[in-house]
Write an enzyme that holds these catalytic residues in place. Structure first.
Site, mmCIF file in Angstrom:
data_model
loop_
_atom_site.group_PDB
_atom_site.id
_atom_site.type_symbol
_atom_site.label_atom_id
_atom_site.label_comp_id
_atom_site.label_asym_id
_atom_site.label_seq_id
_atom_site.Cartn_x
_atom_site.Cartn_y
_atom_site.Cartn_z
ATOM 1 N N SER A 22 6.954 -11.925 -1.998
ATOM 2 C CA SER A 22 6.918 -11.936 -3.467
ATOM 3 C C SER A 22 7.459 -13.255 -4.021
ATOM 4 O O SER A 22 6.871 -13.864 -4.920
ATOM 5 C CB SER A 22 7.769 -10.798 -4.022
ATOM 6 O OG SER A 22 7.172 -9.557 -3.775
ATOM 7 N N ASP A 314 6.485 -0.406 -1.459
ATOM 8 C CA ASP A 314 5.976 -1.107 -0.276
ATOM 9 C C ASP A 314 6.547 -0.547 1.021
ATOM 10 O O ASP A 314 5.981 -0.766 2.099
ATOM 11 C CB ASP A 314 6.315 -2.604 -0.357
ATOM 12 C CG ASP A 314 5.511 -3.303 -1.443
ATOM 13 O OD1 ASP A 314 4.490 -2.748 -1.890
ATOM 14 O OD2 ASP A 314 5.909 -4.419 -1.838
ATOM 15 N N ARG A 345 -2.926 4.154 0.845
ATOM 16 C CA ARG A 345 -1.856 4.349 1.840
ATOM 17 C C ARG A 345 -1.460 5.810 2.031
ATOM 18 O O ARG A 345 -0.806 6.130 3.018
ATOM 19 C CB ARG A 345 -0.640 3.475 1.491
ATOM 20 C CG ARG A 345 -0.898 2.011 1.788
ATOM 21 C CD ARG A 345 0.297 1.115 1.522
ATOM 22 N NE ARG A 345 -0.003 -0.249 1.952
ATOM 23 C CZ ARG A 345 0.649 -1.337 1.527
ATOM 24 N NH1 ARG A 345 1.637 -1.215 0.660
ATOM 25 N NH2 ARG A 345 0.308 -2.526 1.977
ATOM 26 N N ARG A 387 1.012 -3.410 6.258
ATOM 27 C CA ARG A 387 2.164 -2.504 6.325
ATOM 28 C C ARG A 387 1.844 -1.231 7.124
ATOM 29 O O ARG A 387 2.743 -0.631 7.713
ATOM 30 C CB ARG A 387 2.661 -2.158 4.917
ATOM 31 C CG ARG A 387 3.145 -3.405 4.159
ATOM 32 C CD ARG A 387 4.037 -3.074 3.001
ATOM 33 N NE ARG A 387 4.060 -4.169 2.036
ATOM 34 C CZ ARG A 387 4.766 -5.290 2.169
ATOM 35 N NH1 ARG A 387 5.515 -5.488 3.234
ATOM 36 N NH2 ARG A 387 4.712 -6.230 1.234
HETATM 37 C C1 S3P Z 1 4.669 -7.193 -5.889
HETATM 38 C C2 S3P Z 1 4.725 -6.078 -6.678
HETATM 39 C C3 S3P Z 1 4.326 -4.752 -6.225
HETATM 40 C C4 S3P Z 1 4.280 -4.685 -4.704
HETATM 41 C C5 S3P Z 1 3.548 -5.850 -4.109
HETATM 42 C C6 S3P Z 1 4.218 -7.148 -4.486
HETATM 43 C C7 S3P Z 1 5.083 -8.476 -6.459
HETATM 44 O O1 S3P Z 1 3.038 -4.460 -6.718
HETATM 45 O O2 S3P Z 1 3.695 -3.476 -4.276
HETATM 46 O O3 S3P Z 1 3.517 -5.756 -2.678
HETATM 47 O O4 S3P Z 1 5.269 -9.440 -5.682
HETATM 48 O O5 S3P Z 1 5.237 -8.550 -7.675
HETATM 49 P P1 S3P Z 1 2.762 -3.924 -8.214
HETATM 50 O O6 S3P Z 1 3.179 -4.945 -9.168
HETATM 51 O O7 S3P Z 1 1.296 -3.678 -8.246
HETATM 52 O O8 S3P Z 1 3.559 -2.676 -8.340
#
Ligand code: S3P
Length: 428
Positions: A22, A314, A345, A387
């Site tokens: 992220s 996640d 998932r 994952r």
């Molecule tokens: C993320 C936010 C999440 C997460 C993704 C990464 C991010 O998704 O599931 O793996 O880096 O901002 P969402 O914003 O769709 O909830």
């Protein structure tokens, strides 16, 4: 690629994780639109953040991938150039959703596409606010990639209440706000991960956070920075669970990101009896980093619902694996978002669990896995989802009756190319 996982009774040693996925995305995108050079250390080795870098290169930004660091030669908010071809986001929802916010404020059109999985993921959630701001966006069936963003220099600041708790949607709107005059505000139903806010502040943006509301004032140029990316806590999750499920484990994970908006995982594990400790917390680039120590533990199981579901989204595939061997089992509710991740998932977790002899009841937005079950070695599939592949490699370690085969194991490389080698390195 198939990977064979032999069962293991004991795990030990010390490991490092790739840089957080992220955070790497955010640094890649913001460094490109900052003025001057940014040096990013411990940038994720995963393919996904490299998709973000690749898109910035296609938009005219020079990127140098050196040993241990990445240099991004930012050109300022007005320094991007229209790409000659379509922008390739690969498997990465973060790339397409967050980059769209930047492209909405550019005076040219851009098309972003992705792989088969990304082509089935919904984009309406970012199109709605960006259209309110004045961008025009085309998508397949009104929501699916490829999407074409007709940007404008006259993007308008808005106050947006996101209907779903999504850090990607929040980030998209905040990034678009950089190009607007005045204040752009995002209010979320639940506080999601705040890496964008912290990164924007590091790069010099004018940003304020108050509870579930974040406000950015546009028009201020960002400045290139030297930044270190903490290790990926979502990557660490596989090792925390593997160690907890083991008969005898003592594993240390160095330099892991422990931003409080991500550590629901540690709280959930420790709250259920997991022997997980965070040691030596320090701060870097506005983010917290610490070392984790985990030992084999009896896990009670529990219920994941409401805000906790969003905070653990996640990690749910690997928590499902842990839940099956827990004392009381695992219930997950309010998780319809799991159906629109890299795979559905709920379906892919259930499919692999059943192949390994584990009982699970699914519903539209969750599942229940009874506890005290035993994994039987089997052939499982990543279904092309990183994952899922990594979670079921962890299940293979705990299985009886031989080796577990993980098909399409290469999927792990979007966030953690070194995953299988790291897993082998902690067998004792
Ligand atoms: C993320 C936010 C999440 C997460 C993704 C990464 C991010 O998704 O599931 O793996 O880096 O901002 P969402 O914003 O769709 O909830």
């Amino acid at each position: 690629m198939q990977v064979r996982i032999a069962p293991s009774k004991a795990l030990g040693g010390a490991i490092r994780l790739p840089g957080d996925k992220s955070i790497s995305h955010r640094y890649a995108i913001l460094a490109a639109i900052a003025e001057g050079t940014s040096t990013l250390r411990n940038f994720s080795s995963g393919a996904d953040p490299h998709s973000s870098l690749g898109c910035m290169q296609s938009l005219g930004i020079r990127v140098e991938k050196l040993d241990g660091e990445i240099k991004v030669y930012g050109q300022g908010l007005r320094g991007l150039q229209a790409s000659t071809g379509q922008l390739d986001a690969g498997n990465s929802g973060s790339t397409i959703r967050m980059l769209s916010g930047i492209l909405a404020g550019q005076p040219f059109a851009s098309t972003i596409f992705g792989d088969e999985s990304l082509s089935h993921r919904p984009m309406k959630r970012i199109m709605t606010p960006l259209e309110m701001m004045g961008a025009r966006i085309e998508a397949v069936d009104g929501t699916y990639p490829p999407i074409t963003i007709h940007g404008t220099r006259d993007l308008r600041a808005i106050h947006y209440e996101t209907p779903i708790a999504s850090a990607q949607v929040k980030s998209c709107v905040l990034f678009a706000g950089l190009s607007c005059e005045g204040e752009t505000t995002v209010t979320e139903p639940l506080k999601t991960r705040d890496h964008s806010e912290l990164a924007l502040r590091e790069f010099g943006a004018d940003i304020r956070m108050a509870g579930r509301t974040t406000t950015i004032t546009g028009g201020k140029e960002l400045q290139g920075r030297e930044l270190y990316v903490p290790g990926d806590l979502s990557g660490a999750a596989f090792f925390l669970v593997a160690a907890m499920m083991s008969d005898d484990a003592n594993v240390v994970l160095y330099d892991v990101g422990v931003n409080p908006s991500r550590t629901a995982l540690i709280d959930f594990l420790a709250g259920g009896g997991g022997q997980v400790k965070v040691l030596d917390v320090r701060s870097t680039g506005g983010e917290l980093v610490g070392d984790l120590r985990v030992r084999n533990s009896k896990f009670q199981g529990g219920v994941i619902e409401k805000g906790m579901t969003a905070a653990l989204i996640d990690e749910i595939p690997v928590l499902a694996v842990l839940g099956a061997t827990s004392e009381h089992g695992l219930t997950v509710r309010d998780a319809s978002e799991l159906r629109v991740k890299e795979t559905d998932r709920i379906a892919t977790v259930a499919d692999n669990l059943r192949r390994m002899g584990i009982e699970i009841e699914t519903s539209a937005d969750g599942f229940y896995i009874p506890g005290k079950q035993t994994f039987r070695a089997a052939e499982v599939d990543s279904f092309g989802d990183h994952r899922i592949g990594m979670a079921f490699a962890v299940a293979g370690l705990a299985a009886v009756g031989g080796d577990t085969i993980v098909n399409e194991a290469e999927a792990a490389s979007v966030s953690f190319p070194e995953f299988f080698a790291t897993l082998e390195s902690i067998r004792t």
